[in-house]
Scaffold this active site. Structure first.
Site, mmCIF file in Angstrom:
data_model
loop_
_atom_site.group_PDB
_atom_site.id
_atom_site.type_symbol
_atom_site.label_atom_id
_atom_site.label_comp_id
_atom_site.label_asym_id
_atom_site.label_seq_id
_atom_site.Cartn_x
_atom_site.Cartn_y
_atom_site.Cartn_z
ATOM 1 N N ALA A 12 18.350 -4.859 10.874
ATOM 2 C CA ALA A 12 19.333 -4.095 11.650
ATOM 3 C C ALA A 12 19.431 -2.657 11.175
ATOM 4 O O ALA A 12 20.279 -1.900 11.654
ATOM 5 C CB ALA A 12 20.697 -4.770 11.568
ATOM 6 N N GLY A 13 18.576 -2.285 10.235
ATOM 7 C CA GLY A 13 18.667 -0.931 9.677
ATOM 8 C C GLY A 13 18.395 0.138 10.711
ATOM 9 O O GLY A 13 17.647 -0.081 11.666
ATOM 10 N N ARG A 17 15.616 7.676 8.313
ATOM 11 C CA ARG A 17 14.563 8.329 7.526
ATOM 12 C C ARG A 17 13.192 8.227 8.186
ATOM 13 O O ARG A 17 12.279 8.964 7.838
ATOM 14 C CB ARG A 17 14.554 7.787 6.095
ATOM 15 C CG ARG A 17 15.829 8.175 5.344
ATOM 16 C CD ARG A 17 15.835 7.632 3.945
ATOM 17 N NE ARG A 17 14.755 8.185 3.152
ATOM 18 C CZ ARG A 17 14.185 7.541 2.123
ATOM 19 N NH1 ARG A 17 14.583 6.338 1.797
ATOM 20 N NH2 ARG A 17 13.215 8.118 1.449
ATOM 21 N N GLY A 82 25.653 -2.501 5.244
ATOM 22 C CA GLY A 82 24.945 -2.880 4.023
ATOM 23 C C GLY A 82 24.241 -4.223 4.130
ATOM 24 O O GLY A 82 24.472 -5.002 5.067
ATOM 25 N N GLY A 143 16.228 -0.593 -6.079
ATOM 26 C CA GLY A 143 17.213 -1.136 -7.006
ATOM 27 C C GLY A 143 16.483 -1.551 -8.289
ATOM 28 O O GLY A 143 15.400 -2.106 -8.228
ATOM 29 N N TYR A 351 -21.612 3.966 31.994
ATOM 30 C CA TYR A 351 -20.308 3.337 32.166
ATOM 31 C C TYR A 351 -20.466 2.072 32.991
ATOM 32 O O TYR A 351 -20.933 2.124 34.139
ATOM 33 C CB TYR A 351 -19.318 4.285 32.877
ATOM 34 C CG TYR A 351 -18.018 3.582 33.221
ATOM 35 C CD1 TYR A 351 -17.216 3.062 32.217
ATOM 36 C CD2 TYR A 351 -17.620 3.422 34.545
ATOM 37 C CE1 TYR A 351 -16.039 2.387 32.527
ATOM 38 C CE2 TYR A 351 -16.442 2.752 34.861
ATOM 39 C CZ TYR A 351 -15.652 2.241 33.840
ATOM 40 O OH TYR A 351 -14.485 1.572 34.139
ATOM 41 N N ASN A 362 -31.943 -4.561 32.543
ATOM 42 C CA ASN A 362 -32.016 -3.295 31.820
ATOM 43 C C ASN A 362 -31.325 -2.221 32.646
ATOM 44 O O ASN A 362 -31.691 -1.980 33.793
ATOM 45 C CB ASN A 362 -33.497 -2.933 31.599
ATOM 46 C CG ASN A 362 -33.643 -1.757 30.648
ATOM 47 O OD1 ASN A 362 -32.984 -0.733 30.818
ATOM 48 N ND2 ASN A 362 -34.490 -1.896 29.656
ATOM 49 N N ASN A 371 -16.493 2.227 40.059
ATOM 50 C CA ASN A 371 -15.633 1.069 40.327
ATOM 51 C C ASN A 371 -14.321 1.432 40.995
ATOM 52 O O ASN A 371 -13.590 0.565 41.427
ATOM 53 C CB ASN A 371 -15.351 0.328 39.013
ATOM 54 C CG ASN A 371 -14.645 1.205 38.001
ATOM 55 O OD1 ASN A 371 -14.900 2.411 37.938
ATOM 56 N ND2 ASN A 371 -13.756 0.626 37.227
ATOM 57 N N SER A 390 -32.681 5.187 35.583
ATOM 58 C CA SER A 390 -31.734 6.130 34.984
ATOM 59 C C SER A 390 -30.976 6.933 36.023
ATOM 60 O O SER A 390 -31.486 7.213 37.104
ATOM 61 C CB SER A 390 -32.499 7.112 34.089
ATOM 62 O OG SER A 390 -33.078 6.398 33.025
HETATM 63 C C1 UD1 Z 1 17.071 -2.342 -0.584
HETATM 64 C C2 UD1 Z 1 17.747 -2.945 -1.827
HETATM 65 C C3 UD1 Z 1 17.038 -2.408 -3.081
HETATM 66 C C4 UD1 Z 1 15.584 -2.785 -3.021
HETATM 67 C C5 UD1 Z 1 14.931 -2.287 -1.726
HETATM 68 C C6 UD1 Z 1 13.557 -2.890 -1.574
HETATM 69 C C7 UD1 Z 1 20.125 -3.367 -1.396
HETATM 70 C C8 UD1 Z 1 21.516 -2.863 -1.517
HETATM 71 N N1 UD1 Z 1 19.160 -2.585 -1.851
HETATM 72 O O1 UD1 Z 1 17.259 -0.940 -0.631
HETATM 73 O O2 UD1 Z 1 17.634 -2.968 -4.259
HETATM 74 O O3 UD1 Z 1 14.897 -2.243 -4.157
HETATM 75 O O4 UD1 Z 1 15.696 -2.673 -0.579
HETATM 76 O O5 UD1 Z 1 12.884 -2.404 -0.437
HETATM 77 O O6 UD1 Z 1 19.939 -4.464 -0.914
HETATM 78 N N2 UD1 Z 1 19.645 -3.715 6.738
HETATM 79 C C9 UD1 Z 1 20.402 -4.273 7.741
HETATM 80 N N3 UD1 Z 1 21.713 -3.937 7.860
HETATM 81 C C10 UD1 Z 1 22.335 -3.086 6.994
HETATM 82 C C11 UD1 Z 1 21.554 -2.499 5.967
HETATM 83 C C12 UD1 Z 1 20.212 -2.846 5.871
HETATM 84 O O7 UD1 Z 1 19.898 -5.072 8.528
HETATM 85 O O8 UD1 Z 1 23.531 -2.846 7.175
HETATM 86 C C13 UD1 Z 1 18.240 -4.103 6.625
HETATM 87 C C14 UD1 Z 1 17.258 -2.968 6.933
HETATM 88 O O9 UD1 Z 1 16.857 -3.014 8.284
HETATM 89 C C15 UD1 Z 1 16.083 -3.277 6.033
HETATM 90 C C16 UD1 Z 1 16.725 -4.003 4.859
HETATM 91 O O10 UD1 Z 1 17.974 -4.467 5.293
HETATM 92 O O11 UD1 Z 1 15.151 -4.135 6.656
HETATM 93 C C17 UD1 Z 1 16.883 -3.123 3.642
HETATM 94 O O12 UD1 Z 1 17.705 -2.035 3.951
HETATM 95 P P1 UD1 Z 1 17.414 -0.582 3.432
HETATM 96 O O13 UD1 Z 1 18.482 0.315 3.897
HETATM 97 O O14 UD1 Z 1 16.015 -0.218 3.752
HETATM 98 O O15 UD1 Z 1 17.598 -0.818 1.833
HETATM 99 P P2 UD1 Z 1 16.982 0.036 0.648
HETATM 100 O O16 UD1 Z 1 17.802 1.227 0.420
HETATM 101 O O17 UD1 Z 1 15.521 0.178 0.845
#
Ligand code: UD1
Ligand code: CA
Length: 456
Positions: A12-13, A17, A82, A143, A351, A362, A371, A390
Site C-alpha cells: 500500500a506504499g 520516491r 506505517g 532498519g 517483412y 525461399n 498485410n 527478391s
Molecule cells: C522497511 C522497514 C525497514 C527495512 C526495510 C527493508 C519498517 C518500519 N521499516 O523500511 O526496517 O529495513 O523496509 O526494505 O517496517 N507499506 C504499506 N503501508 C504503509 C507503509 C508501508 O503497505 O503504511 C508497504 C510498502 O508498500 C512497502 C513496505 O510496506 O511494500 C515497506 O514500506 P517502506 O515505506 O518501503 O519501508 P522502508 O522505509 O523501506
C-alpha cells in the site's frame, strides 16, 4: 501436523520516491510487476493463503498478485500510517487463525523460497518473532538489527538510530514471521512514537521481548532482500534479476557469449544447447528450442523458435512468430504473427506479417507481405518449396502455391497456383548503342549550367 501459514504482502506504499503516477509494486522487473515476483516466491515455498494489503491502484495491484497457485484476499489500507498499520488492515485474515503469519513486502521482488522457509523454521523452533536480515556494505535507509547473545533485541529504523547504531551493517530485510496465535495481540500494542510518526512493524521485536517472548534474526543473502524505493534501485534490482536468471540458464545448458548483454524476460524459456550471441533482448512470451542460434542484436517477443532454427543478426520477431525447425530468419528481417515452415529461409531485409510460409520455401531479399490496407489486416499464404524472388511485394490477401516461383521485383496481387511462374513487373526494354548518345546530352546540359553560373 504441518503448520498452517498466512502470508501478508504489504503493497500500500505511496510511490513518492519513485516519482511515479503508478503504484511502486506495479513497476516491472523483467517485464512483469514486481509484486508478481513476490507472489511467485510464496507459491514456490508452498504458501497459498495470501492477504494483500493495497492502497491506490488497488484493482491493478490485486490483479498483478493473482495467480492460479495462490488464493489472494485483498485488504484496503485507507491511510498510510506505517508497516504495522498496514499489517493490521488484514486483521480479519490474521483472526482466521494460523500457526505462522509471514509478512513480506511487495517491493522486494528478488525474494526466493529459501528465506521464507527459514523464517517459518524459526517459528517452528519456538521463537515468537523471526526477522530475516542481511549484511550490506551500504545500510542507508534500512532498519538496523540489534543482536545480543543470539537474540534479536530490537530493530532501529534509520531515522531513529543513534550514531553508533547507524554503523551496524546487519539490516532488516522486511521479511518477518510472527507466531500466528499471538500476532494480533502483539500488533495491537505497537504505537507511533518515532521520527516518522508511523506504526512500525519493527517495534514488534521489543514488544515481544518485554512480554518475555523470544525474537531472532536469520541471515539471508543481501541480493534477495534488496528493496526498491527509487528508480535507481529498480534498475539495480533489474540487473540483479538478470544476472541471476542468466546464470541459471547457463547452468541449464544455454550458451551465452556475452551474458551481460542478454536481457531476459521473466518467462523466457530457452532449451539446452541454445546459443545466444551478444546483445539480444527478449520481450515476454518467447520460447526457444534446442540447438537454435540467436545471432547478435536481435529482438524477440511472443515468439516460438523451434529446434535448430537460426535468427538474426539484427532480426525482429514479434508476437505470433513461429519459426519451424531449422528455418532461418536473417538480418534485418521482421516476422509477426506468421508461421515459417521447417527449413524455410527468410534471409535478408524482409517483412513477413500475418502469413504462412510452407516448409522449404525461399523468400528473397527485400520481400514484403503487404498485410495492411490502412483499415484491415490480410493474410498471405505461401506453400511449400516455393521461391519468391527478391524485392517482391505480396499484396494480401494472396496465396502462392507449392513449388511456385515469383519473379523478383513482382507486385503480386493475384493468387499464384502451384508450380506456376508469376511475373508481376514491367517488361525490360533494351536499346542498343543508346548509352553514348544519352551521356553526350547529359554532359552538354552540365556545361550549360556551369556557363550560366559564371555569367551571374
Ligand atoms: C522497511 C522497514 C525497514 C527495512 C526495510 C527493508 C519498517 C518500519 N521499516 O523500511 O526496517 O529495513 O523496509 O526494505 O517496517 N507499506 C504499506 N503501508 C504503509 C507503509 C508501508 O503497505 O503504511 C508497504 C510498502 O508498500 C512497502 C513496505 O510496506 O511494500 C515497506 O514500506 P517502506 O515505506 O518501503 O519501508 P522502508 O522505509 O523501506
Ligand atoms: Ca522499502
Amino acid at each position: 501436523m504441518e503448520r498452517t501459514c498466512l502470508a501478508i504482502i504489504l503493497a500500500a506504499g505511496e510511490s513518492t520516491r519513485m516519482k511515479s503516477a503508478t503504484s511502486k509494486v506495479l513497476h516491472p522487473v523483467a517485464g512483469r510487476p514486481m509484486i508478481s515476483h513476490v507472489v511467485d516466491a510464496l507459491a514456490s515455498a508452498s504458501i497459498s493463503d495470501v492477504a494483500l494489503v493495497v492502497g491506490r491502484d488497488a484493482d491493478a495491484v490485486s490483479a498483478a498478485a493473482t495467480t492460479d497457485e495462490v488464493a489472494v484476499t485483498s485488504f484496503l489500507q485507507k491511510e498510510r500510517l506505517g508497516t504495522a498499520h498496514a499489517v493490521l488492515a488484514a486483521r480479519e485474515a490474521i483472526a482466521g487463525g494460523y500457526d505462522d503469519v509471514l509478512v513480506v513486502f511487495g517491493d522486494t521482488p528478488l525474494i526466493t523460497a529459501a528465506p521464507l522457509k527459514a523464517a517459518r523454521d524459526g517459528l517452528a523452533a519456538g521463537n515468537d518473532v523471526v526477522v530475516i536480515g542481511f549484511q550490506t556494505a551500504d545500510p542507508t535507509g534500512y532498519g538496523r538489527l540489534i543482536v545480543k547473545d543470539g537474540a534479536l533485541v530490537a530493530i532501529r529504523e534509520h531515522r531513529d538510530a543513534s550514531a553508533e547504531e547507524l554503523s551496524i551493517t546487519y539490516c532488516n530485510g522486511g521479511l518477518m514471521a510472527i507466531d500466528g496465535r499471538k500476532a494480533l495481540d502483539l500488533l495491537d500494542r505497537i504505537g507511533n512514537a518515532n521520527a516518522k510518526g508511523e506504526y512500525y512493524l519493527t517495534d514488534l521485536v521489543e514488544i515481544v521481548r518485554s512480554l518475555g517472548g523470544r525474537a531472532i534474526a536469520v541471515e539471508a543473502p543481501e541480493e534477495e532482500l534488496t528493496g526498491c524505493n527509487t528508480r535507481a534501485e529498480l534498475a539495480y534490482i533489474e540487473r540483479l534479476w538478470q544476472q541471476r536468471r542468466r546464470h541459471e540458464l547457463m547452468l541449464s545448458g544455454v550458451s551465452m557469449i556475452a551474458p551481460e548483454t542478454v536481457f531476459l524476460s521473466w518467462d523466457t524459456a530457452l532449451a539446452q544447447d541454445v546459443l545466444l550471441e551478444p546483445n539480444i533482448v527478449f520481450g515476454p512470451g518467447v520460447r526457444v528450442e534446442s540447438g537454435a542460434v540467436i545471432h547478435a542484436f536481435s529482438h524477440l517477443e511472443g515468439a516460438h523458435v523451434r529446434a535448430g532454427a537460426t535468427v538474426g543478426p539484427f532480426a525482429r520477431l514479434r508476437p505470433g512468430a513461429d519459426l519451424g525447425a531449422k528455418s532461418k530468419v536473417g538480418n534485418f528481417c521482421e516476422v509477426k504473427n506468421a508461421e515459417i515452415g521447417a527449413g524455410a529461409k527468410v534471409n535478408h531485409l524482409t517483412y513477413i506479417g500475418d502469413a504462412f510460409v510452407g516448409a522449404g520455401s525461399n523468400i528473397g531479399a527485400g520481400t514484403i507481405t503487404c498485410n495492411y490496407d490502412g483499415v484491415n489486416k490480410h493474410v498471405t499464404h505461401i506453400g511449400a518449396n516455393a521461391f519468391v524472388g527478391s524485392n517482391s511485394s505480396l499484396v494480401a490477401p494472396v496465396s502462392i502455391g507449392d513449388g511456385a516461383l515469383v519473379a523478383s521485383g513482382s507486385v503480386v496481387t493475384e493468387d499464384v497456383p502451384a508450380d506456376a511462374v508469376a511475373f508481376g513487373r514491367a517488361r525490360q526494354e533494351v536499346k542498343p548503342g543508346r548509352a553514348p548518345i544519352l551521356r553526350e546530352r547529359y554532359e552538354a546540359e552540365k556545361a550549360a549550367r556551369k556557363r550560366a553560373r559564371s555569367a551571374e
